[in-house]
Design an enzyme around this catalytic site. Structure first.
Site, mmCIF file in Angstrom:
data_model
loop_
_atom_site.group_PDB
_atom_site.id
_atom_site.type_symbol
_atom_site.label_atom_id
_atom_site.label_comp_id
_atom_site.label_asym_id
_atom_site.label_seq_id
_atom_site.Cartn_x
_atom_site.Cartn_y
_atom_site.Cartn_z
ATOM 1 N N ASP A 14 0.715 -1.338 -0.257
ATOM 2 C CA ASP A 14 0.086 -0.050 0.038
ATOM 3 C C ASP A 14 0.841 1.340 -0.202
ATOM 4 O O ASP A 14 1.819 1.349 0.918
ATOM 5 C CB ASP A 14 -0.967 0.167 1.424
ATOM 6 C CG ASP A 14 -1.792 -1.080 1.220
ATOM 7 O OD1 ASP A 14 -2.102 -1.680 0.096
ATOM 8 O OD2 ASP A 14 -2.607 -1.422 2.191
ATOM 9 N N ASP B 36 -13.830 -4.344 -3.093
ATOM 10 C CA ASP B 36 -13.872 -4.031 -1.691
ATOM 11 C C ASP B 36 -15.134 -4.399 -1.271
ATOM 12 O O ASP B 36 -16.160 -3.819 -1.584
ATOM 13 C CB ASP B 36 -13.376 -2.808 -1.349
ATOM 14 C CG ASP B 36 -11.910 -2.478 -1.462
ATOM 15 O OD1 ASP B 36 -11.088 -3.427 -1.861
ATOM 16 O OD2 ASP B 36 -11.643 -1.461 -1.452
#
Lengths: 266, 217
Positions: free
Chosen positions: A11, A130
């Protein structure tokens, strides 16, 4: 036989690798290209960079990071976050990435998946989904479980049901799905195998499991129960809680095909 | 290696490939890659690499638009070293099921969709099983993993050109060689140490063919 992939996810925020819990409380974990090279050496089957702040800060993607990584890590590289057009995807691929992952942009403009797949092939188009569990109705059993798609790093709900959305994006051109459980992400409580299996049994493209890895046993479960083709994790690798070799050893011991590398390298 | 200068390799850029990865990988094994987007850039090189991912039809259009298709054919027909990767390999054959347009016609056969594949595209690391020994795979154990990203694979008419096969659903051809023309269905530039070794072997083969060969007319 096709090996099950182990994929460290980096990330990236403002050019640094970060990791938090449910996208909050970010901590600095290092330089993306350096970490990517280390993981490639240690047996990572692929590297994923997710620009986690791109959607709301509307920054560009990390072309420089991709270029630096592609010159030293000779494994596949996927970039997600902030790509909103065919031209932006072209730039990311030209910098050395192999695939681009779409999330918020796919929800906002589903036709973008088709345009990018037509131009670069569906193998280069990953759709990240997600998903968050919806509460079960009174008296319902877990077979009726539903998940809702969320965007903007989990901050924004949509009215999309995750399994139906998965099937739709594959029709639109996505060649791979990166499925993250927002309930599990960063919690080290294991993958949401019900979510994974619900999607993986309904699409023909590879499914990458994400969100919740605590240890090697979770990787085995994601593949065996979740029917995932690949498993992605971040903090357990960054913090050296477990190595990629540990994870692959557990998968191999469970009878799953994995690509093992010599400890010494070559 | 006895040559003083590095092997120069033109990587054909026809808009269908990740040029960074292949050029960096060739650099990593000691070659000097040149990105060739037009025929002039091919002048004076020792070998060609035809990379590529995506669809055969548009790829052939781009090769032609940039004036690269005919020089590439002439290069291969002259017996000079050339390596095709993934779509680049598929373009060597007569045609592809992926589109109606003919491809380069350098090898007899066509590219066909993977049959009985449990997942498509075939994405990931899969083992490469050798049909026979070949210098391209020197130092690489049979069954080694390489990285694949594709939905089609070549079906050569002449099975003697097959170097290796891989199974995804059913077995398909994953490496071929005919004279100095080589083709890999997997991506050596994305296959870590094993992939770099194949590229190094290719450079060695090019080096051998580029070196003066006494006694050979």
């Amino acid at each position: 036989m096709l090996a099950r992939r182990v994929i460290p996810c980096l990330d990236v925020d403002k050019g640094r690798v970060v990791k938090g819990t449910k996208f909050l409380n970010l901590t600095d974990e290092g330089d993306p290209a350096e970490l990517a090279e280390r993981y490639a050496r240690e047996g990572a089957d692929e590297i994923v960079f997710l620009d986690i702040t791109a959607a709301h800060e509307r920054r560009g993607t990390m072309l420089d990071i991709v270029r630096r990584t592609a010159s030293r890590a000779f494994v596949p590289l996927t970039v997600g976050g902030g790509v909103r057009s065919v031209d932006e995807m072209r730039d990311v691929l030209r910098a050395g990435a192999d695939k681009v992952s779409f999330n918020t942009a796919a929800v906002a403009e589903p036709a973008l998946l088709t345009a990018c797949a037509d131009r670069f092939g569906s193998q280069a188009v990953v759709c990240a989904i997600d998903a968050r569990r919806l509460p079960l109705a009174d008296g319902a059993d877990s077979a009726e479980r539903r998940w809702e798609v969320v965007t903007h790093g989990g901050r924004r709900p949509t009215d999309l049901e995750a399994v139906a959305w998965a099937m739709r994006v594959v029709e639109l051109g996505a060649g791979e799905l990166l499925v993250t459980s927002m309930d599990r992400d960063g919690t080290h409580s294991g993958f949401d195998t019900e979510l994974l299996a619900a999607i993986a049994t309904r699409v023909r493209v590879p499914v990458i499991a994400s969100g919740g890895a605590a240890g090697p046993a979770d990787f085995v479960t994601a593949v065996r129960d979740g029917k995932a083709d690949a498993v992605l994790a971040a903090s357990i690798f960054h913090r050296r809680t477990h190595s990629i070799a540990d994870v692959k050893a557990a998968m191999a011991a469970a009878g799953l095909p994995v690509r093992r590398i010599e400890e010494s390298g070559a | 290696m006895t040559r003083r200068t590095p092997i120069r390799i033109a990587v054909l850029d026809y808009g269908a490939a990740n040029m960074v990865s292949i050029t960096q990988a060739l650099t990593a094994v000691g070659a000097e890659p040149i990105v060739a987007a037009d025929p002039e850039a091919m002048a004076g090189v020792d070998a060609l690499v035809v990379p590529g991912v995506g669809a055969a039809g548009p790829a052939m259009d781009h090769l032609r638009d940039r004036g690269l298709a005919d020089p590439l054919r002439e290069w291969v027909r002259a017996g000079k070293p050339c390596l095709g990767i993934c779509l680049g390999l598929q373009l060597f054959f007569d045609a592809s099921d992926e589109g109606s347009a003919p491809t380069l016609g350098l090898l007899a056969g066509r590219s066909v969709a993977l049959v009985d594949a449990p997942t498509l595209p075939h994405i990931g690391w899969n083992s490469v099983i050798f049909d026979r020994a070949h210098p391209l795979f020197d130092g690489i154990p049979d069954g080694s993993y390489f990285y694949f990203v594709h939905s089609f694979a070549p079906a050569p008419k002449d099975q003697s050109i097959v170097l290796a096969r891989t199974t995804h659903g059913r077995p398909f051809v994953s490496a071929v060689a005919q004279g100095s023309l080589y083709g890999l269905q997997f991506h050596p530039e994305k296959s870590s140490d094993a992939g770099l070794r194949v590229l190094a072997n290719f450079v060695t083969l090019v080096s051998a063919s580029a070196a003066p060969a006494p006694g050979v007319a």
